[in-house]
Design a protein around this motif. Structure first.
Motif, PDB file in Angstrom:
ATOM      1  N   ALA A  94      17.888 -22.415 -13.356  1.00 45.66           N
ATOM      2  CA  ALA A  94      19.339 -22.173 -13.323  1.00 45.66           C
ATOM      3  C   ALA A  94      19.849 -21.511 -12.054  1.00 45.66           C
ATOM      4  O   ALA A  94      19.067 -20.928 -11.415  1.00 45.66           O
ATOM      5  N   SER A 142      17.891 -23.544  -9.156  1.00 45.02           N
ATOM      6  CA  SER A 142      18.084 -25.159  -9.741  1.00 45.02           C
ATOM      7  C   SER A 142      17.962 -25.926  -8.668  1.00 45.02           C
ATOM      8  O   SER A 142      17.745 -26.975  -8.679  1.00 45.02           O
ATOM      9  N   PHE A 161      17.798 -21.468 -17.722  1.00 48.21           N
ATOM     10  CA  PHE A 161      18.835 -21.672 -18.631  1.00 48.21           C
ATOM     11  C   PHE A 161      18.205 -22.327 -19.939  1.00 48.21           C
ATOM     12  O   PHE A 161      17.238 -22.905 -19.870  1.00 48.21           O
ATOM     13  N   ILE A 168      14.299 -25.157 -21.717  1.00 49.35           N
ATOM     14  CA  ILE A 168      14.528 -24.289 -20.699  1.00 49.35           C
ATOM     15  C   ILE A 168      14.147 -25.145 -19.205  1.00 49.35           C
ATOM     16  O   ILE A 168      13.412 -25.810 -19.088  1.00 49.35           O
ATOM     17  N   THR A 169      15.304 -24.851 -18.477  1.00 42.59           N
ATOM     18  CA  THR A 169      15.423 -25.348 -17.100  1.00 42.59           C
ATOM     19  C   THR A 169      15.717 -24.306 -16.057  1.00 42.59           C
ATOM     20  O   THR A 169      16.504 -23.201 -16.553  1.00 42.59           O
ATOM     21  N   ARG A 218      18.379 -23.682 -24.043  1.00 43.84           N
ATOM     22  CA  ARG A 218      19.268 -24.372 -24.869  1.00 43.84           C
ATOM     23  C   ARG A 218      18.452 -24.627 -26.107  1.00 43.84           C
ATOM     24  O   ARG A 218      17.531 -25.347 -26.163  1.00 43.84           O
ATOM     25  N   LYS A 241      11.792 -29.047 -16.377  1.00 42.58           N
ATOM     26  CA  LYS A 241      12.192 -29.047 -17.801  1.00 42.58           C
ATOM     27  C   LYS A 241      11.168 -28.608 -18.774  1.00 42.58           C
ATOM     28  O   LYS A 241       9.981 -29.143 -18.805  1.00 42.58           O
ATOM     29  N   GLU A 281      22.908 -20.793 -26.373  1.00 38.97           N
ATOM     30  CA  GLU A 281      22.436 -21.000 -25.102  1.00 38.97           C
ATOM     31  C   GLU A 281      22.687 -19.630 -24.189  1.00 38.97           C
ATOM     32  O   GLU A 281      23.380 -18.872 -24.801  1.00 38.97           O
ATOM     33  N   SER A 282      21.728 -19.370 -23.394  1.00 41.69           N
ATOM     34  CA  SER A 282      21.778 -18.163 -22.520  1.00 41.69           C
ATOM     35  C   SER A 282      20.765 -18.314 -21.240  1.00 41.69           C
ATOM     36  O   SER A 282      20.745 -19.352 -20.929  1.00 41.69           O
ATOM     37  N   LYS A 283      20.924 -17.535 -20.549  1.00 41.23           N
ATOM     38  CA  LYS A 283      20.039 -17.178 -19.358  1.00 41.23           C
ATOM     39  C   LYS A 283      19.379 -16.274 -19.372  1.00 41.23           C
ATOM     40  O   LYS A 283      19.337 -15.138 -19.960  1.00 41.23           O
ATOM     41  N   GLU A 308      15.286 -17.621 -12.333  1.00 44.05           N
ATOM     42  CA  GLU A 308      16.351 -17.627 -13.182  1.00 44.05           C
ATOM     43  C   GLU A 308      16.500 -19.137 -14.153  1.00 44.05           C
ATOM     44  O   GLU A 308      16.381 -20.081 -13.364  1.00 44.05           O
TER      45      GLU A 308
END
Length: 220
Positions: A62, A66, A110, A59-60, A112, A72, A20-22, A108
């Motif tokens: 963040a 958000s 997120f 990827i969503t 996964r 998504k 996971e990362s941003k 930004e």
């Protein structure tokens, strides 16, 4: 367009176990064929390469972004070219018909990665390197590694050299015993950046032909 961008930061270099990362969106592209592409400033998704398949996942939006968009982006394929990583997939959950209005530069996001797929691909890739380590120990150190295919549907490693026909079955059994022995001993798998000569030494004295010996001309 992408050639003028800063190379994508590869977060998996910092931590191989990271899933996971941003990051922030640099651009979102939707081609005439309907294919959608996301380019980010950083990624934890491994692009196809080195005989290993690309990661998949999603990827969503963040952080504060958000609250204004709920898209998504399902990552179906990842490729790298000239230092830029391209995430290919499909978008869902946008409030409007045009995702580009919601997935703007600077957003930004997120990231996964599909954990089960990553772990399987990593294990198959590591198995190829384990095979490299076994060969010198069973009298096949003269074989030089070439191409490799670490996909689940039938992984293999190609070596340059010859083995006597009447020794094939014996050597296969010796390799299996040697590999099982190394696995039972255990050991830490690490990723490291090193010079060509250092990597060559670590890999038994040679590297595959597709790895170039880069010369740093600026040092001259």
């Amino acid at each position: 367009m992408a050639s003028s961008q800063v190379p994508t930061k590869l977060d998996y270099y910092d931590d191989m176990q990271k899933l996971e990362s941003k990051a922030r969106v640099l651009s979102f592209i939707k081609g005439d064929d309907g294919k959608e592409t996301l380019i980010l400033d950083a990624t934890v998704f491994y692009p196809q390469g080195g005989g290993q398949p690309a990661d998949t996942g999603f990827i969503t939006a963040a952080g504060v972004d958000s609250a204004t968009t709920t898209f998504k982006f399902t990552v179906q394929d990842v490729r790298s070219k000239d230092g830029i990583v391209y995430h290919y997939g499909v978008t869902e959950g946008c409030s409007g018909e045009d995702p580009k209005k919601e997935i703007k530069g600077g957003t930004e996001v997120f990231l996964r990665v599909d954990e089960s797929r990553r772990k399987l691909n990593s294990r198959l890739h590591s198995a190829g390197h384990l095979l490299d380590a076994c060969l010198p120990n069973v009298g096949l150190g003269h074989l030089k590694p070439g191409k490799a295919y670490h996909f689940p549907d039938g992984p293999w490693v190609e070596y340059k050299g010859t083995v006597l026909q009447n020794e094939l079955q014996t050597k296969q059994k010796e390799i299996e015993i040697e590999a099982n022995g190394l696995i039972s001993k255990g050991g830490k798998i690490i990723a490291a950046e090193m010079s060509y000569d250092e990597a060559c030494e670590w890999c038994g004295g040679s590297l595959p032909d597709y790895i170039p010996k880069v010369v740093n001309e600026s040092a001259n």
